[in-house]
Design an enzyme around this catalytic site. Structure first.
Site, mmCIF file in Angstrom:
data_model
loop_
_atom_site.group_PDB
_atom_site.id
_atom_site.type_symbol
_atom_site.label_atom_id
_atom_site.label_comp_id
_atom_site.label_asym_id
_atom_site.label_seq_id
_atom_site.Cartn_x
_atom_site.Cartn_y
_atom_site.Cartn_z
ATOM 1 N N HIS A 164 -4.451 9.323 -7.776
ATOM 2 C CA HIS A 164 -3.495 10.193 -8.466
ATOM 3 C C HIS A 164 -3.359 9.737 -9.921
ATOM 4 C CE1 HIS A 164 -1.563 10.876 -4.329
ATOM 5 N NE2 HIS A 164 -1.883 12.088 -4.745
ATOM 6 N N CYS A 176 5.378 6.352 -5.403
ATOM 7 C CA CYS A 176 5.118 7.248 -4.260
ATOM 8 C C CYS A 176 6.222 7.251 -3.232
ATOM 9 C CB CYS A 176 3.843 6.834 -3.533
ATOM 10 S SG CYS A 176 2.527 6.320 -4.580
HETATM 11 C C1 CIR Z 1 -2.525 9.328 0.708
HETATM 12 O O1 CIR Z 1 -3.727 9.042 0.646
HETATM 13 O O2 CIR Z 1 -2.107 10.470 0.542
HETATM 14 C C2 CIR Z 1 -1.549 8.219 1.016
HETATM 15 N N1 CIR Z 1 -2.163 7.275 1.891
HETATM 16 C C3 CIR Z 1 -1.093 7.552 -0.244
HETATM 17 C C4 CIR Z 1 -0.343 8.443 -1.167
HETATM 18 C C5 CIR Z 1 0.093 7.749 -2.399
HETATM 19 N N2 CIR Z 1 0.940 8.561 -3.186
HETATM 20 C C6 CIR Z 1 1.025 8.492 -4.505
HETATM 21 O O3 CIR Z 1 0.237 7.798 -5.152
HETATM 22 N N3 CIR Z 1 1.919 9.268 -5.099
#
Ligand code: CIR
Length: 255
Positions: free
Chosen positions: A163, A250
């Site tokens: 991201h 997150c």
């Molecule tokens: C994913 O791959 O969607 C989750 N394991 C991690 C999401 C992390 N979110 C973020 O960086 N905003």
């Protein structure tokens, strides 16, 4: 710098161990994740936020990463259509939780995809990462919604990070914390940049909350670099969430 008064988080579920992982660090320890999450919530409270804590959602292993489900702006909440198919549906419960706080609820519709981790707010401008999770149509829809509120969006093509905010964070007052591909990005050339030292890239996802910057524990050089700018920091251990490519931002929606 916006002052936040509220945050929403979701407790980690037992199924967290089956979350999406690209880091190659093995599965997270659920018990440790619960403890770390509680300390994270306390850190937000320590920054002056009232924190709404949502119950775990076993249907979605990654549901603790609540930031990805919505983008918040003034009195409008934009509910995301997540790019990861296994995560689609997480946003429903979050929409309900946001409703009491926002007079306008909007949604990103198919074929658009958008994840909140790709959206970085700087003053009245939103930078939107075009990633494997956020497509051009999702970014376009967000841009149209925000334009009605006098906000601008700037797309940022990504090459290596999951991201946008995996690699860059706004620290307030014209200051960015950046690593890797963002150090040379022309889009951010007007900002003063605190460079994340090589080997500490994970700490690029640090989180300014009111008077403090939360920094992931275990990245002392980044912490010192932030402190040299005069900002106060607080280390928060999120090692179990790192195993699923998740960082400090997150784990909450702040507004
Ligand atoms: C994913 O791959 O969607 C989750 N394991 C991690 C999401 C992390 N979110 C973020 O960086 N905003």
């Amino acid at each position: 710098m916006i002052r936040f008064t509220n945050a929403i988080v979701r407790l980690p579920c037992r199924n967290l161990v089956n979350g999406l992982a690209g880091a190659g660090l093995g599965p997270p320890d659920y018990g440790k994740a619960v403890e770390q999450h509680a300390a994270y919530v306390e850190a937000l409270r320590g920054c002056g936020l009232a924190v709404t804590v949502l119950e775990p959602d076993e249907a979605y292993p990654d549901s603790v990463f609540i930031e990805d489900t919505a983008v918040l702006s003034d009195d409008t909440a934009v509910i995301c259509r997540l790019g990861a198919p296994s995560r689609r549906g997480e946003e429903k419960g979050v929409g309900l939780a946001l409703k009491p706080f926002f007079s306008g609820l909007e949604a990103i519709l198919a074929p658009g995809t958008l994840e909140g981790g790709d959206v970085m707010l700087v003053a009245r401008r939103f930078y939107v990462g075009l990633s494997a999770r956020t497509n051009r149509d999702g970014a376009r829809q967000l841009g149209e919604i925000l334009k009605r509120q006098g906000m601008e969006t700037v797309p940022v093509p990504l090459s290596t990070v999951l991201h946008l905010k995996t690699g860059i964070s706004f620290l307030g007052d014209g200051l960015l914390l950046a690593s890797g591909e963002f150090l040379q990005q022309g889009i951010f050339s007007d900002f003063a940049i605190v460079a994340v030292p090589a080997g500490e890239e994970y700490a690029a996802n640090s989180l300014r909350v009111n008077d403090r910057v939360l920094v992931p524990a275990g990245f002392p050089e980044t912490r010192r670099a932030i402190e040299r700018t005069g900002l106060e920091t607080l280390a928060v251990d999120v090692s179990e969430f790192r195993k699923l490519d998740g960082g400090l931002s997150c784990l909450s929606l702040r507004f």
